[in-house]
Scaffold this active site. Structure first.
Site, short mmCIF file in Angstrom:
data_model
loop_
_atom_site.label_atom_id
_atom_site.label_comp_id
_atom_site.label_asym_id
_atom_site.label_seq_id
_atom_site.Cartn_x
_atom_site.Cartn_y
_atom_site.Cartn_z
N CYS A 1 0.84 -1.19 0.00
CA CYS A 1 0.00 0.00 0.00
C CYS A 1 0.88 1.25 0.00
CB CYS A 1 -0.87 0.02 1.25
SG CYS A 1 -1.85 -1.47 1.43
N HIS B 1 22.12 -37.60 -24.51
CA HIS B 1 21.09 -38.12 -25.43
C HIS B 1 20.85 -37.19 -26.60
CE1 HIS B 1 20.31 -41.46 -22.76
NE2 HIS B 1 20.27 -40.61 -21.75
N LYS C 1 3.51 -8.19 -18.41
CA LYS C 1 3.60 -8.66 -17.01
C LYS C 1 2.53 -9.71 -16.73
CE LYS C 1 5.14 -8.94 -12.91
NZ LYS C 1 6.40 -9.72 -12.72
N TRP D 1 -3.09 -1.91 -1.69
CA TRP D 1 -2.75 -3.16 -2.39
C TRP D 1 -3.27 -4.25 -1.45
CZ3 TRP D 1 -0.43 -5.26 -6.72
CH2 TRP D 1 -0.03 -6.58 -6.63
N GLU E 1 14.18 -22.08 -14.33
CA GLU E 1 13.90 -20.67 -14.00
C GLU E 1 15.09 -19.79 -14.34
OE1 GLU E 1 11.50 -18.98 -13.58
OE2 GLU E 1 12.23 -17.13 -12.67
N GLU F 1 14.82 -13.95 -21.13
CA GLU F 1 13.72 -12.97 -21.29
C GLU F 1 14.19 -11.53 -21.09
OE1 GLU F 1 10.37 -13.03 -18.58
OE2 GLU F 1 11.60 -13.85 -16.99
N LYS G 1 14.97 -16.53 -16.92
CA LYS G 1 15.42 -15.19 -16.51
C LYS G 1 16.40 -14.63 -17.52
CE LYS G 1 13.01 -13.97 -14.24
NZ LYS G 1 12.02 -15.01 -14.24
N ASN H 1 0.07 0.19 6.11
CA ASN H 1 0.68 -0.69 5.12
C ASN H 1 1.37 -1.79 5.92
OD1 ASN H 1 1.79 -1.83 2.86
ND2 ASN H 1 3.48 -0.37 2.69
N GLY H 2 1.03 -3.06 5.65
CA GLY H 2 1.65 -4.16 6.38
C GLY H 2 0.62 -5.24 6.64
N ARG I 1 3.49 1.56 -7.77
CA ARG I 1 3.48 0.36 -6.90
C ARG I 1 2.24 -0.50 -7.14
NH1 ARG I 1 6.07 2.40 -1.65
NH2 ARG I 1 4.52 1.21 -0.53
C1 AGP Z 1 8.43 -14.72 -15.73
O1 AGP Z 1 9.57 -13.92 -15.48
C2 AGP Z 1 7.49 -14.11 -16.73
N1 AGP Z 1 7.08 -12.80 -16.33
C3 AGP Z 1 6.32 -15.04 -17.08
O2 AGP Z 1 6.85 -16.30 -17.39
C4 AGP Z 1 5.27 -15.23 -15.95
O3 AGP Z 1 5.86 -15.94 -14.90
C5 AGP Z 1 4.11 -16.04 -16.54
O4 AGP Z 1 3.52 -15.27 -17.58
C6 AGP Z 1 3.03 -16.38 -15.50
O5 AGP Z 1 2.48 -15.19 -15.00
P1 AGP Z 1 1.55 -15.32 -13.68
O6 AGP Z 1 2.43 -15.82 -12.58
O7 AGP Z 1 1.05 -13.92 -13.44
O8 AGP Z 1 0.45 -16.29 -13.97
#
Ligand code: AGP
Length: 606
Positions: free
Chosen positions: A2, A502, A601, A73, A479, A486, A483, A99-100, A27
């Site tokens: 928040c 393989h 996002k 938030w 993962e 992307e 990272k 906030n918390g 935020r």
């Molecule tokens: C990860 O760094 C990406 N932003 C993307 O893979 C993301 O994790 C994926 O689109 C899932 O999003 P969500 O967790 O909001 O469902």
């Protein structure tokens, strides 16, 4: 998280506190409100954006020079006007923005209701004004102190009251709060960007601080009233840098938020040494009757799901199938009323994940969302929601949300195992202790950032990265590869280390960088031979290994050592250098980082 703002001085307060909120909009929030002191307490709250609030307050209040305001938030209680802040007491003379997370709000609310207090919201915050009212006998500051002494949890709190119309009060515990110092005027804010247009001189409150702010000055004490000294910070950042807390990118800020994120995700969920999540509504008989669990997600959330798959199956002794949401919904999975489908999502709005949720519900499964955004579609439509408490994650590349998902996965796994009777209290205790050590271990690990910077520099002529691991390390490898690709736009892929021979080994030459995650004790020897396999083909090798590993440096070009923990918890530690590596390779390459090309996002379309 928040946003809180406040003003006391000679100018019109409401336009200032709303303008301050606008500087915290980055935020993220779902509702907003303002309270102004003039002829009593005037409050206006709304769902949605600040421009709605501005229209509502325009001309609605008598002129005021003292006000507090808030963007919410949601952590407890869905986005709504009653749940928006400021929250007031029964008398309407005390208002609070917060906030918390107040961990003991349910017991406080029960007690306050027994004293006759009437609650209007679902929030944890609302206990604060009622507590102050309960203790108020003419000395507002004393009542504020006493109220806070009853609270367990985190808070940045601002209080205004017609009992003391010439002052504001603030306090801080595990949630940021600053006071901007003007000439005969003072500004409150959750974060520095909100005061910068008005002053660059700031008091940054520390945990346990409480301040009474009047036009002639700030009296700073700790919770029991002893005076406290804080240095004034003269801020030289510009507004854009200030939004990132002085970091160059949200991604690095959010990587550094991770110790606090783990704490916040654990907060209130370990009671007397055991994981407890009564709000999930999972009943022992139903959990014992489960015959299978699906974990379904996309992208980074899917990678967190992979860790769930490995730890839960081992502990619950039922099949746990981890699937990409975009695959799950088309392969006609076996689902019945004894199936639990867990959907993992930061946004709670990912189209494929929501489609999988609806499919699972149509087939009679019990559904549970591990989700960061309160009130999101996943949180509302799943049978229950486990919130990850990561706060708003701005960078498209997910870091703190991932680590909060891992934390939630561990907590839920322990809870399910206790309900199923496959985990004794004696067996649970060391896992819980190791979980609670993670925030400090991640914080210590972040001190190794310079090692990563050097390795990223050395990697800049490499355009093909292979992330190798076995077991949990393979989940982390996936993962780590995501990272890097992307945000740096360099080809990287993850591979089960045992799979190299393989086929993929044909690609390994001196132009390849192999990042080998080697934290699983029981697989160490196996992975050592895989490292030698790629070294023998001239690949450059970075190993991510335990501090206790005796010889990883003998057969790797570089090794970053992470603190020792239980094998199952090592993903939380192993991912941190990989996040930093991706960040520095991308920064060296001059990439955008926070908003990578072609990506969003939240992928709300299929
Ligand atoms: C990860 O760094 C990406 N932003 C993307 O893979 C993301 O994790 C994926 O689109 C899932 O999003 P969500 O967790 O909001 O469902």
């Amino acid at each position: 998280m928040c946003g809180i703002t406040g003003y006391i001085g000679e100018r019109s307060a409401v336009p200032i506190v709303v303008d301050q909120l606008r500087r915290l909009e980055y935020r993220g929030y779902d509702s907003a409100g303002v309270a102004a002191l003039s002829n009593g307490v005037n409050v206006m709250k709304t769902e949605g954006k600040l421009k709605i609030l501005e229209q509502l307050v325009d001309g609605a209040f008598p002129e005021s020079q003292v006000a507090i305001a808030h963007t919410r938030w949601a952590t407890h209680g869905r986005p709504s006007v009653p749940n928006a802040h400021p929250h007031g007491d029964d008398s309407g003379k005390i208002v609070v923005c917060h906030n918390g997370i107040i961990e003991n709000y349910l017991e406080l609310r029960d007690w306050l209701q027994e004293q006759g207090h009437v609650f209007k919201s679902e929030t944890d915050t609302e206990v604060l004004p009622h507590l102050v009212e309960e203790y108020f006998e003419g000395d507002l500051e004393a009542a504020f102190r006493q109220a806070l002494s009853k609270v367990r949890g985190s808070y940045a709190v601002a209080l205004a009251s017609s009992h003391a119309p010439d002052q504001l009060m603030v306090a801080r515990q595990d949630s940021p709060l600053v006071i901007g110092l003007g000439e005969g005027e003072y500004f409150i804010a959750s974060d520095i960007p909100a005061v910068l247009p008005y002053t660059r001189d700031v008091l940054v409150l520390e945990d346990g601080d409480l301040a009474v702010i009047r036009r002639d000055g700030v009296t700073l004490t700790n919770l029991d009233g002893s005076p406290v000294e804080r240095q004034t910070l003269h801020v030289t950042w510009d507004a854009a840098a200030a939004e990132k807390g002085g970091y160059a990118h949200f991604m690095r800020k959010e990587i550094y938020d991770q110790p606090a994120t783990i704490r916040d995700t654990i907060r209130g969920r370990i009671i007397d040494g055991h994981v407890d999540m009564p709000d999930l509504g999972l009943h022992e008989d139903k959990v014992r009757a489960l015959n299978r669990i699906y974990v379904v997600a996309c992208g980074t959330a899917y990678h967190a799901g992979l860790v769930a798959g490995q730890t839960w199956e081992r502990r619950l002794r039922i099949p746990v199938v981890v699937d990409l949401a975009s695959e799950f919904r088309y392969r006609d999975p076996v689902i019945d009323e004894r199936t639990l489908v867990v959907l993992v999502s930061q946004s709670g709005e990912t189209a494929d994940t929501l489609a999988a949720l609806r499919d699972a519900k149509r087939h009679g499964a019990r559904t549970l969302g591990i989700v960061n955004v309160v009130g999101s579609t996943l949180a509302r439509e799943a049978d229950s929601a486990l919130y990850t408490q990561a706060g708003p994650e701005i960078c498209v590349a997910s870091t703190k949300a991932y680590i909060s998902q891992l934390t939630a996965v561990y907590l839920l796994g322990l809870y399910l195992a206790r309900l199923r009777g496959t985990l004794t209290p004696e067996a649970e205790a060391p896992i819980v202790e190791a979980l609670q050590r993670l925030p400090d271990q991640v914080a210590a690990l972040l001190q190794k950032e310079d090692e990563v910077v050097k390795i990223a520099d050395a990697f800049m002529d490499c355009h093909d990265f292979f992330f190798l691991g076995r077991g949990m390390d393979y989940a982390v490898a996936q993962e780590g590869a995501l990272k890097l690709k992307e945000i740096s736009y360099r080809h990287s892929e993850a591979l089960a280390a045992g799979e190299m021979k393989h086929g993929t080994l044909a690609l390994v030459t001196g132009d390849v960088c192999a990042i080998c995650i080697a934290t699983q004790e029981h697989l160490r020897e196996k992975l050592a031979s895989n490292i030698k396999e790629v070294k023998a083909r001239d690949a450059r090798v970075l190993a991510i290994a335990r501090e206790s590993d005796p010889d990883i440096h003998k057969y790797s070009d570089w090794a970053i050592r992470v603190p020792d923990s239980l094998d199952e918890l090592m993903p939380v530690l192993a991912i941190v250098p990989l996040q930093l590596l991706a960040y520095y390779v991308a920064r060296n390459a001059g990439c955008e980082i926070d908003q990578p090309r072609n990506l969003a996002k939240s992928v709300t379309v299929e």
